[in-house]
Scaffold this motif. Structure first.
Motif, PDB file in Angstrom:
ATOM      1  N   GLY A   6       0.785  -1.226   0.000  1.00  0.00           N
ATOM      2  CA  GLY A   6       0.000   0.000   0.000  1.00  0.00           C
ATOM      3  C   GLY A   6       0.815   1.272   0.000  1.00  0.00           C
ATOM      4  O   GLY A   6       0.302   2.350   0.304  1.00  0.00           O
ATOM      5  N   THR A   7       2.113   1.179  -0.364  1.00  0.00           N
ATOM      6  CA  THR A   7       2.975   2.363  -0.413  1.00  0.00           C
ATOM      7  C   THR A   7       3.666   2.444  -1.775  1.00  0.00           C
ATOM      8  O   THR A   7       3.603   1.506  -2.570  1.00  0.00           O
ATOM      9  N   ASP A   8       4.338   3.580  -2.003  1.00  0.00           N
ATOM     10  CA  ASP A   8       5.152   3.734  -3.211  1.00  0.00           C
ATOM     11  C   ASP A   8       6.611   3.368  -2.955  1.00  0.00           C
ATOM     12  O   ASP A   8       7.464   3.530  -3.831  1.00  0.00           O
ATOM     13  N   GLU A  11      14.930  -3.431  -5.627  1.00  0.00           N
ATOM     14  CA  GLU A  11      14.118  -2.796  -6.660  1.00  0.00           C
ATOM     15  C   GLU A  11      14.538  -1.335  -6.828  1.00  0.00           C
ATOM     16  O   GLU A  11      14.560  -0.811  -7.949  1.00  0.00           O
ATOM     17  N   LYS A  12      14.887  -0.690  -5.719  1.00  0.00           N
ATOM     18  CA  LYS A  12      15.398   0.679  -5.790  1.00  0.00           C
ATOM     19  C   LYS A  12      16.702   0.712  -6.579  1.00  0.00           C
ATOM     20  O   LYS A  12      16.903   1.579  -7.448  1.00  0.00           O
ATOM     21  N   LEU A  13      17.598  -0.246  -6.295  1.00  0.00           N
ATOM     22  CA  LEU A  13      18.861  -0.337  -7.027  1.00  0.00           C
ATOM     23  C   LEU A  13      18.604  -0.534  -8.516  1.00  0.00           C
ATOM     24  O   LEU A  13      19.248   0.107  -9.369  1.00  0.00           O
ATOM     25  N   LEU A  14      17.657  -1.400  -8.841  1.00  0.00           N
ATOM     26  CA  LEU A  14      17.317  -1.657 -10.239  1.00  0.00           C
ATOM     27  C   LEU A  14      16.849  -0.392 -10.940  1.00  0.00           C
ATOM     28  O   LEU A  14      17.283  -0.083 -12.056  1.00  0.00           O
ATOM     29  N   ASN A  15      15.980   0.355 -10.285  1.00  0.00           N
ATOM     30  CA  ASN A  15      15.471   1.583 -10.894  1.00  0.00           C
ATOM     31  C   ASN A  15      16.560   2.644 -11.052  1.00  0.00           C
ATOM     32  O   ASN A  15      16.595   3.377 -12.038  1.00  0.00           O
ATOM     33  N   LEU A  16      17.447   2.721 -10.068  1.00  0.00           N
ATOM     34  CA  LEU A  16      18.546   3.686 -10.157  1.00  0.00           C
ATOM     35  C   LEU A  16      19.410   3.421 -11.384  1.00  0.00           C
ATOM     36  O   LEU A  16      19.728   4.338 -12.153  1.00  0.00           O
ATOM     37  N   ILE A  17      19.794   2.159 -11.554  1.00  0.00           N
ATOM     38  CA  ILE A  17      20.667   1.808 -12.678  1.00  0.00           C
ATOM     39  C   ILE A  17      19.925   1.921 -14.007  1.00  0.00           C
ATOM     40  O   ILE A  17      20.463   2.418 -15.003  1.00  0.00           O
ATOM     41  N   VAL A  62      13.569   7.416  -8.693  1.00  0.00           N
ATOM     42  CA  VAL A  62      13.200   6.003  -8.516  1.00  0.00           C
ATOM     43  C   VAL A  62      11.716   5.841  -8.204  1.00  0.00           C
ATOM     44  O   VAL A  62      11.215   4.729  -8.133  1.00  0.00           O
ATOM     45  N   ASP A  63      11.016   6.941  -8.010  1.00  0.00           N
ATOM     46  CA  ASP A  63       9.604   6.855  -7.637  1.00  0.00           C
ATOM     47  C   ASP A  63       8.730   6.892  -8.889  1.00  0.00           C
ATOM     48  O   ASP A  63       8.438   7.946  -9.438  1.00  0.00           O
ATOM     49  N   PHE A  64       8.323   5.727  -9.345  1.00  0.00           N
ATOM     50  CA  PHE A  64       7.470   5.640 -10.535  1.00  0.00           C
ATOM     51  C   PHE A  64       6.126   5.007 -10.178  1.00  0.00           C
ATOM     52  O   PHE A  64       5.540   4.256 -10.939  1.00  0.00           O
ATOM     53  N   GLY A  65       5.640   5.318  -8.991  1.00  0.00           N
ATOM     54  CA  GLY A  65       4.362   4.785  -8.552  1.00  0.00           C
ATOM     55  C   GLY A  65       4.513   3.465  -7.823  1.00  0.00           C
ATOM     56  O   GLY A  65       5.599   2.915  -7.682  1.00  0.00           O
ATOM     57  N   ALA A  66       3.384   2.957  -7.350  1.00  0.00           N
ATOM     58  CA  ALA A  66       3.372   1.743  -6.535  1.00  0.00           C
ATOM     59  C   ALA A  66       3.741   0.519  -7.373  1.00  0.00           C
ATOM     60  O   ALA A  66       3.223   0.328  -8.474  1.00  0.00           O
ATOM     61  N   THR A  67       4.636  -0.282  -6.848  1.00  0.00           N
ATOM     62  CA  THR A  67       4.967  -1.557  -7.482  1.00  0.00           C
ATOM     63  C   THR A  67       4.598  -2.733  -6.576  1.00  0.00           C
ATOM     64  O   THR A  67       4.775  -3.875  -6.961  1.00  0.00           O
ATOM     65  N   MET A  68       4.107  -2.413  -5.375  1.00  0.00           N
ATOM     66  CA  MET A  68       3.698  -3.453  -4.439  1.00  0.00           C
ATOM     67  C   MET A  68       2.170  -3.494  -4.353  1.00  0.00           C
ATOM     68  O   MET A  68       1.478  -2.549  -4.733  1.00  0.00           O
ATOM     69  N   LEU A  69       1.657  -4.591  -3.856  1.00  0.00           N
ATOM     70  CA  LEU A  69       0.218  -4.746  -3.686  1.00  0.00           C
ATOM     71  C   LEU A  69      -0.344  -3.697  -2.727  1.00  0.00           C
ATOM     72  O   LEU A  69       0.363  -3.196  -1.848  1.00  0.00           O
ATOM     73  N   SER A  70      -1.612  -3.390  -2.888  1.00  0.00           N
ATOM     74  CA  SER A  70      -2.341  -2.582  -1.907  1.00  0.00           C
ATOM     75  C   SER A  70      -3.108  -3.543  -1.006  1.00  0.00           C
ATOM     76  O   SER A  70      -3.342  -4.711  -1.360  1.00  0.00           O
ATOM     77  N   TRP A  71      -3.539  -3.053   0.159  1.00  0.00           N
ATOM     78  CA  TRP A  71      -4.316  -3.926   1.048  1.00  0.00           C
ATOM     79  C   TRP A  71      -5.673  -4.255   0.443  1.00  0.00           C
ATOM     80  O   TRP A  71      -6.219  -5.343   0.686  1.00  0.00           O
ATOM     81  N   GLY A  72      -6.220  -3.365  -0.363  1.00  0.00           N
ATOM     82  CA  GLY A  72      -7.473  -3.680  -1.042  1.00  0.00           C
ATOM     83  C   GLY A  72      -7.307  -4.853  -1.996  1.00  0.00           C
ATOM     84  O   GLY A  72      -8.163  -5.740  -2.077  1.00  0.00           O
ATOM     85  N   GLN A  73      -6.213  -4.866  -2.737  1.00  0.00           N
ATOM     86  CA  GLN A  73      -5.927  -5.985  -3.642  1.00  0.00           C
ATOM     87  C   GLN A  73      -5.691  -7.275  -2.863  1.00  0.00           C
ATOM     88  O   GLN A  73      -6.135  -8.347  -3.269  1.00  0.00           O
ATOM     89  N   VAL A  74      -4.987  -7.153  -1.739  1.00  0.00           N
ATOM     90  CA  VAL A  74      -4.745  -8.332  -0.897  1.00  0.00           C
ATOM     91  C   VAL A  74      -6.068  -8.912  -0.414  1.00  0.00           C
ATOM     92  O   VAL A  74      -6.295 -10.136  -0.470  1.00  0.00           O
ATOM     93  N   ARG A  75      -6.971  -8.049   0.051  1.00  0.00           N
ATOM     94  CA  ARG A  75      -8.266  -8.534   0.550  1.00  0.00           C
ATOM     95  C   ARG A  75      -9.086  -9.171  -0.565  1.00  0.00           C
ATOM     96  O   ARG A  75      -9.757 -10.198  -0.358  1.00  0.00           O
ATOM     97  N   GLU A  76      -9.052  -8.582  -1.747  1.00  0.00           N
ATOM     98  CA  GLU A  76      -9.786  -9.167  -2.877  1.00  0.00           C
ATOM     99  C   GLU A  76      -9.251 -10.548  -3.222  1.00  0.00           C
ATOM    100  O   GLU A  76     -10.017 -11.493  -3.448  1.00  0.00           O
ATOM    101  N   MET A  77      -7.950 -10.683  -3.271  1.00  0.00           N
ATOM    102  CA  MET A  77      -7.349 -11.971  -3.593  1.00  0.00           C
ATOM    103  C   MET A  77      -7.622 -13.004  -2.497  1.00  0.00           C
ATOM    104  O   MET A  77      -7.896 -14.178  -2.782  1.00  0.00           O
ATOM    105  N   ALA A  78      -7.553 -12.563  -1.242  1.00  0.00           N
ATOM    106  CA  ALA A  78      -7.838 -13.476  -0.135  1.00  0.00           C
ATOM    107  C   ALA A  78      -9.273 -13.981  -0.214  1.00  0.00           C
ATOM    108  O   ALA A  78      -9.544 -15.162   0.062  1.00  0.00           O
ATOM    109  N   GLY A  79     -10.197 -13.103  -0.613  1.00  0.00           N
ATOM    110  CA  GLY A  79     -11.589 -13.496  -0.759  1.00  0.00           C
ATOM    111  C   GLY A  79     -11.803 -14.510  -1.863  1.00  0.00           C
ATOM    112  O   GLY A  79     -12.815 -15.222  -1.887  1.00  0.00           O
ATOM    113  N   ALA A  80     -10.836 -14.578  -2.801  1.00  0.00           N
ATOM    114  CA  ALA A  80     -10.935 -15.524  -3.917  1.00  0.00           C
ATOM    115  C   ALA A  80     -10.098 -16.781  -3.683  1.00  0.00           C
ATOM    116  O   ALA A  80      -9.900 -17.574  -4.600  1.00  0.00           O
ATOM    117  N   GLY A  81      -9.586 -16.958  -2.465  1.00  0.00           N
ATOM    118  CA  GLY A  81      -8.899 -18.198  -2.138  1.00  0.00           C
ATOM    119  C   GLY A  81      -7.382 -18.153  -2.126  1.00  0.00           C
ATOM    120  O   GLY A  81      -6.736 -19.179  -1.905  1.00  0.00           O
TER     121      GLY A  81
END
Length: 345
Positions: free
Chosen positions: A136-138, A144-150, A212-231
C-alpha cells in the motif's frame, strides 16, 4: 558452461516434444506408491516479451511462461494450497500423488495484475508472502530501488571502489546496466541493512541521483483482501525484507511478529505461514524457527532447494525455483521428485 546448458536444453526439448517424457510420466512416474511434496516459489511477473535485468526466472517471469508451466503442472501433478500440504505433512500422511504447492515472495503488484487472473482461470490457489512495510505504499524494496537507479541513470560508466576496486562498469547499453545491477546486488545482499542503504545512497550519487519513484509496485491492502476473498493465501515475509541473520535477534523477531500482526489485522484472520527473506541456510537459524512456532505460525518456508516429506520439515520447508524453457522445467521437476530427500541436483 554455455555448451552444457545448451546440450541440456536440446536433450530436454527432444524428450518433452517427442512425447517420450509424457509417456514416462503417465505409465511409470504416476504409478509410484508415494511421493515427496514440492513447493515451487516465484516472485514477480512481467507481461509477454518484456525485458528484465534479473538473471533467473524465479525473480521475474513472463506470465505466459508461467501459464505454460501451470498447464503442465495441472496435467500431471496435484496442485494444493500450502495449508493442505502442511497439514498432510504434520499428520504424517503419505502423498499418494505427486503434490505441488505454489508460492510467491515479496508481494508485488504484478501478482494481482498478472498472476491472479491466471490462477483464477485455472482454479488454482497460491500463497503470497508479503513484505508488509511496503504494501500500500510507493516505497521500493532495496534491490528494486537499485534496479530503478541503474535503469534510469544517464551516466555512461561508474567505478565504485568500496565494492569493486578498480573495476569499471559501463552503463551505455542495456546489457552493461544488467551486469552492473547483478554484480552490485550480489555484493549488497549480504550486508547489514544500515550499511547496504548507505552504499545504495553512494551508488545513487555516482549515478547522478536518477528518480526512482514511478508509482506503486507493491500490492495494496485492497488488492490483498480481494485476492484473499478468492482463495489466495497470504503469509508473512517480514516488515522491511532484511536478511534476518544480519540483524540483532531481537530486531529479527520484531520483523517476524509485526509482519504477522499486520496481515492478521488487515485480513481479520490468522496468518499461518512465514517465509525467510532470501532464505539460504546462512540467512536464518533454529532460534528464529522456534520463535515462529511459538507465536503461532504453522510453517516456515526457506529458500533452500529440495523436497518435503516429514512432519518436522514444516519448520524449514524447502522450495524450488522455476526453470526455463518449459522442457527444462518439466525435466528438472521430475528429477526433484525422484531424488526425494536430496537438497539439490
Amino acid at each position: 558452461m554455455i555448451a552444457k546448458k545448451l546440450l541440456k536444453t536440446v536433450f530436454c526439448s527432444l524428450a518433452y516434444y517427442s512425447g517420450a517424457l509424457h509417456i514416462y510420466l503417465r505409465y511409470f512416474f504416476l504409478r509410484q506408491k508415494g511421493y515427496p511434496a514440492i513447493i515451487i516459489n516465484y516472485h514477480g511477473f512481467m507481461r509477454p516479451n518484456a525485458k528484465t535485468m534479473e538473471d533467473v526466472p524465479v525473480v521475474r517471469m513472463d506470465i505466459d511462461d508461467f501459464g505454460s508451466q501451470l498447464k503442465f503442472l495441472k496435467r500431471y501433478f496435484c496442485i494444493v494450497p500450502l495449508d493442505v500440504m502442511v497439514k498432510t505433512l504434520k499428520e504424517k500422511k503419505i502423498f499418494e500423488k505427486p503434490t505441488i504447492a505454489l508460492t510467491a515472495d515479496d508481494g508485488y503488484k504484478d501478482n494481482y495484475d498478472l498472476l491472479f487472473p491466471v490462477l483464477k482461470e485455472n482454479g488454482v490457489s497460491a500463497t503470497i508472502f508479503l513484505v508488509t512495510g511496503f504494501v500500500g505504499t510507493d516505497q521500493k524494496i532495496w534491490f528494486e530501488k537499485l534496479l530503478n537507479l541503474i535503469t534510469h541513470s544517464k551516466v555512461e560508466k561508474i567505478i565504485f571502489e568500496e565494492l569493486y576496486p578498480a573495476e569499471e562498469f559501463k552503463l551505455n547499453s542495456w546489457f552493461g546496466k544488467q551486469r552492473a545491477y547483478i554484480r552490485f546486488k550480489q555484493k549488497l545482499k549480504d550486508l547489514s541493512p544500515k550499511i547496504r542503504d548507505e552504499y545504495i545512497d553512494k551508488i545513487s550519487r555516482l549515478l547522478g541521483d536518477p528518480p526512482v519513484d514511478f508509482g506503486a509496485t507493491m500490492l495494496s491492502w485492497g488488492q490483498v483482501r480481494e485476492m484473499a476473498g478468492a482463495g489466495i493465501t497470504f503469509g508473512a515475509h517480514t516488515v522491511r525484507h532484511p536478511i534476518l541473520s544480519k540483524i540483532p535477534v531481537k530486531e529479527a523477531k520484531e520483523e517476524i511478529a509485526l509482519s504477522k500482526e499486520k496481515i492478521e489485522k488487515e485480513l481479520g484472520s490468522k496468518t499461518c505461514h512465514f517465509s525467510y527473506p532470501n532464505g539460504r541456510e546462512e540467512d536464518f537459524n533454529l532460534e528464529l524457527a522456534q520463535y515462529c512456532r511459538q507465536i503461532g505460525f504453522e510453517s516456515v518456508n526457506t529458500g533452500c532447494y529440495g523436497t518435503n516429506r516429514n512432519a518436522e520439515d514444516v519448520w524449514a520447508l524447502k522450495r524450488i525455483g522455476p526453470e526455463l524453457p518449459l522442457a527444462n522445467f518439466a525435466f528438472d521437476l521430475i528429477k526433484f521428485f525422484l531424488k526425494q530427500d536430496k537438497n539439490a541436483f
